[in-house]
Design a protein around this motif. Structure first.
Motif, PDB file in Angstrom:
ATOM      1  N   TRP A 179      18.898  48.221  30.227  1.00 42.84           N
ATOM      2  CA  TRP A 179      19.741  48.176  31.408  1.00 42.84           C
ATOM      3  C   TRP A 179      21.132  48.749  31.149  1.00 42.84           C
ATOM      4  CZ3 TRP A 179      19.848  48.390  36.290  1.00 42.84           C
ATOM      5  CH2 TRP A 179      20.991  48.056  36.998  1.00 42.84           C
ATOM      6  N   ASN A 180      21.705  48.491  29.969  1.00 39.09           N
ATOM      7  CA  ASN A 180      23.060  48.966  29.671  1.00 39.09           C
ATOM      8  C   ASN A 180      23.166  50.485  29.606  1.00 39.09           C
ATOM      9  OD1 ASN A 180      24.211  46.431  29.625  1.00 39.09           O
ATOM     10  ND2 ASN A 180      23.806  46.142  27.445  1.00 39.09           N
ATOM     11  N   ASP A 181      22.064  51.168  29.478  1.00 36.81           N
ATOM     12  CA  ASP A 181      22.065  52.631  29.524  1.00 36.81           C
ATOM     13  C   ASP A 181      21.420  53.161  30.799  1.00 36.81           C
ATOM     14  OD1 ASP A 181      23.302  53.585  27.042  1.00 36.81           O
ATOM     15  OD2 ASP A 181      21.715  52.427  26.088  1.00 36.81           O
ATOM     16  N   LEU A 182      20.637  52.322  31.457  1.00 36.76           N
ATOM     17  CA  LEU A 182      19.977  52.734  32.691  1.00 36.76           C
ATOM     18  C   LEU A 182      20.975  52.899  33.834  1.00 36.76           C
ATOM     19  CD1 LEU A 182      17.034  53.328  33.317  1.00 36.76           C
ATOM     20  CD2 LEU A 182      16.768  50.959  34.041  1.00 36.76           C
ATOM     21  N   TRP A 183      21.883  51.950  33.984  1.00 32.87           N
ATOM     22  CA  TRP A 183      22.833  52.053  35.103  1.00 32.87           C
ATOM     23  C   TRP A 183      23.840  53.184  34.909  1.00 32.87           C
ATOM     24  CZ3 TRP A 183      28.037  51.661  34.933  1.00 32.87           C
ATOM     25  CH2 TRP A 183      28.626  50.961  33.874  1.00 32.87           C
ATOM     26  N   PRO A 184      24.351  53.446  33.679  1.00 30.33           N
ATOM     27  CA  PRO A 184      25.256  54.601  33.558  1.00 30.33           C
ATOM     28  C   PRO A 184      24.547  55.929  33.841  1.00 30.33           C
ATOM     29  CG  PRO A 184      25.520  53.159  31.667  1.00 30.33           C
ATOM     30  CD  PRO A 184      24.328  52.678  32.431  1.00 30.33           C
ATOM     31  N   LEU A 185      23.288  56.041  33.428  1.00 35.04           N
ATOM     32  CA  LEU A 185      22.541  57.269  33.704  1.00 35.04           C
ATOM     33  C   LEU A 185      22.330  57.439  35.204  1.00 35.04           C
ATOM     34  CD1 LEU A 185      21.101  59.756  32.600  1.00 35.04           C
ATOM     35  CD2 LEU A 185      19.051  58.357  32.310  1.00 35.04           C
ATOM     36  N   THR A 186      22.065  56.352  35.896  1.00 39.98           N
ATOM     37  CA  THR A 186      21.917  56.400  37.347  1.00 39.98           C
ATOM     38  C   THR A 186      23.239  56.812  37.995  1.00 39.98           C
ATOM     39  OG1 THR A 186      20.254  54.649  37.232  1.00 39.98           O
ATOM     40  CG2 THR A 186      21.237  55.077  39.388  1.00 39.98           C
TER      41      THR A 186
END
Length: 185
Positions: free
Chosen positions: A159-166
């Protein structure tokens, strides 16, 4: 994926302008979002084929076990492909020729490799380099792939990398739509 997705898309609109077919496209009632979707959708399939090939080689030839959540991996890959396509599309709205688009692609590609943690350990880089690296889609994608493929991670773990990529994807798409020119001048 980074190189091919950004490069292919970056020449999409510039090719239309150079060949003179952009006039036909602009004469239609198509909105900028529809042009963006039409120009990038086929390349999602190209990216998916690349991912399948890389995964097959990794698991069959190099015997790298895939231990994590396949849905989490597919979401990460999809977001990464779309972010790269939007980056390429943004470049194509800035460049006037295919050569300029290619040069801009390489201007983006080299920092992506050097500042993402792909070549050098991310935490060993200076703070300014880490700050730039956090703005690159590949940084977050590499972390997610390592987590999912090698460390049995799922959605909660990435999640900590999923939201910045989004967020990067949304910013790039918005900028590309705002930069899209409805006239040839």
């Amino acid at each position: 994926l980074t190189m091919t997705m950004v490069m292919i898309t970056s020449i999409a609109l510039t090719r239309e302008t150079e060949r003179g077919t952009m006039e036909n496209l602009l004469a239609t009632p198509v909105r900028p979002l529809e042009v963006m979707i039409g120009k990038t959708t086929p390349y999602v399939g190209v990216g998916a084929i690349q991912v399948v090939i890389v995964l097959a080689v990794a698991t069959l030839l190099f015997r790298i076990p895939f231990t994590g959540s396949m849905p989490a991996f597919l979401l990460a890959v999809t977001l990464f492909i779309l972010a790269n396509l939007m980056l390429g599309y943004l470049i194509s709205t800035v460049a006037r020729t295919q050569m300029q688009a290619m040069q801009m692609t390489f201007f983006i590609f080299l920092p992506s490799i050097l500042l993402s943690g792909f070549m050098f350990p991310f935490r060993a880089m200076p703070g300014w380099a880490q700050a730039i690296g956090e703005c690159l889609p590949i940084t977050h994608f590499l972390r997610m792939v390592r987590e999912v493929v090698l460390k049995d991670a799922g959605f909660a773990d990435i999640w900590n990398d999923l939201w910045p990529l989004t967020l990067i994807l949304l910013v790039l798409a918005t900028l590309a739509l705002l930069r899209f020119r409805r006239t040839l001048d």
